[in-house]
Enzyme design. Sequence first.
Site, short mmCIF file in Angstrom:
data_model
loop_
_atom_site.label_atom_id
_atom_site.label_comp_id
_atom_site.label_asym_id
_atom_site.label_seq_id
_atom_site.Cartn_x
_atom_site.Cartn_y
_atom_site.Cartn_z
N HIS A 147 0.85 -1.18 0.00
CA HIS A 147 0.00 0.00 0.00
C HIS A 147 0.89 1.24 0.00
CE1 HIS A 147 -3.34 2.66 0.78
NE2 HIS A 147 -2.72 3.14 1.85
N LYS A 168 -0.20 10.95 1.35
CA LYS A 168 0.67 10.39 0.30
C LYS A 168 0.22 10.85 -1.09
CE LYS A 168 -0.12 6.12 1.51
NZ LYS A 168 -1.00 6.40 2.67
N ARG A 253 18.50 14.19 12.33
CA ARG A 253 18.71 15.57 11.91
C ARG A 253 20.00 15.75 11.11
NH1 ARG A 253 17.49 19.63 16.80
NH2 ARG A 253 17.63 21.06 15.02
#
Length: 329
Positions: A147, A168, A253
Amino acid sequence: MSDKTISVLNLLDMDLKGHNALNIRCLAGRNGLSREIKASDVNRPGLALSGFYESFAHERVQLFGRGEYAYLQKLEGEENLDPIKKFFTYEIPCVVFSQNLQPSETILSLAESSGVPVLQSDLGSSEFAQRIIRVLSNIFAPSKTLHGVFVEVYGVGILLTGESGVGKSETALELIERGHRLVADDIVEIRCVNGNSILGQGANKLISHHMEIRGLGIINVAQLYGVGAIREQKEVQIVIKLETWDQTKVYDRIGTETHFMDMLGVKIPLIEIPVKPGRNLPIIIEAAAMNERLKTMGYYSAREFNQNILRWIESGEAQKAYYGGEDLY
C-alpha cells in the site's frame, strides 16, 4: 525452478512489444499448448539429440538454432530417427525454431503425436534466448503488493508509504504538478529481478495511473497532465515513510546513519519524514531524490559535514573560539 508457471498458450497470447517481442507462432502440437513452462532458462538440445540424455533439462523451453537444425537434417538423411523419437518422449513444454527455420513434416508429425507444441520465430537464436529469458524471469520473479504511492522524482524511484490519510496522494499530486511522474497509486506491485533489483508498477494497469484525492475523488493523471506525467514501471530506489509528527520521537537531523527496508530480500534505503502543518513535503522529497543521486556518484553530504566538523575541532579553531570568548552564535 520457480513455483510459478505459465502455459505455452499464455506465452503466445502475451502482448509483448519492442525489445521483449518474441515473434512466435505455433506450427504444430496445438493440443499441447496447455503445457506449463516452469523455468526461465532455455536449453539447446544438441547433446540430447546426439544420444546424451544425462542431466537433460527437459523442463525448459527447447531452442533449435542453425546447428541443431542441421543436425536434425543429418539424422533424417541417414534415416536415424531414434534420437528424435526419444527426444519427444520427454515432458517438454515446447520447442522453438529460431530464424524462421522450417522443421520437416517428420518432426511436425512426431510433435503432433507426442503433444509437444512446435513454435517458430524470426529472431536469431541468441536474441530469442535473451528475450525469452528476460520475459520469463519477470514472470517468475518473486513479487508482492504494497500500500503506497510510487513516483519518479529526478529519475529516482520513490515509494511513499504511511498510514491512510497521512497525505501520500496529495504529496504525489504536488510532485506531478512540479513535473515529476506517477508510476502507481494506492496498490503497488513490486518484483525482485536478478536477485538485487526491485521493480515497481501498478497492481492493475487499467487503474494504476488514477489517483484518489480526498474531497475531490478519482482523477486520471494521464488525462489531466499528459502521458509525460506517468510511467509504467520503475526501480524502487528509496522508500519514504510519511508519519504524523510525534513530539516524543527523536528524528534524524544529520543523516549520517542510513536505514533500510527489506523488500523481497533486497535492502532499500528508508527515510522517515514527519508530517505537520507548514512542512513542504514535495521540496523535501525532491531534495531526498537529488541527495540519493549524489550518493550513487560517491558524494555523501552528511559524511562530508561530519568530517568538516572533525577537521575544525582538530585544527584548534574550536578551542580558540571557546577559550577566546568569541560569540559563536
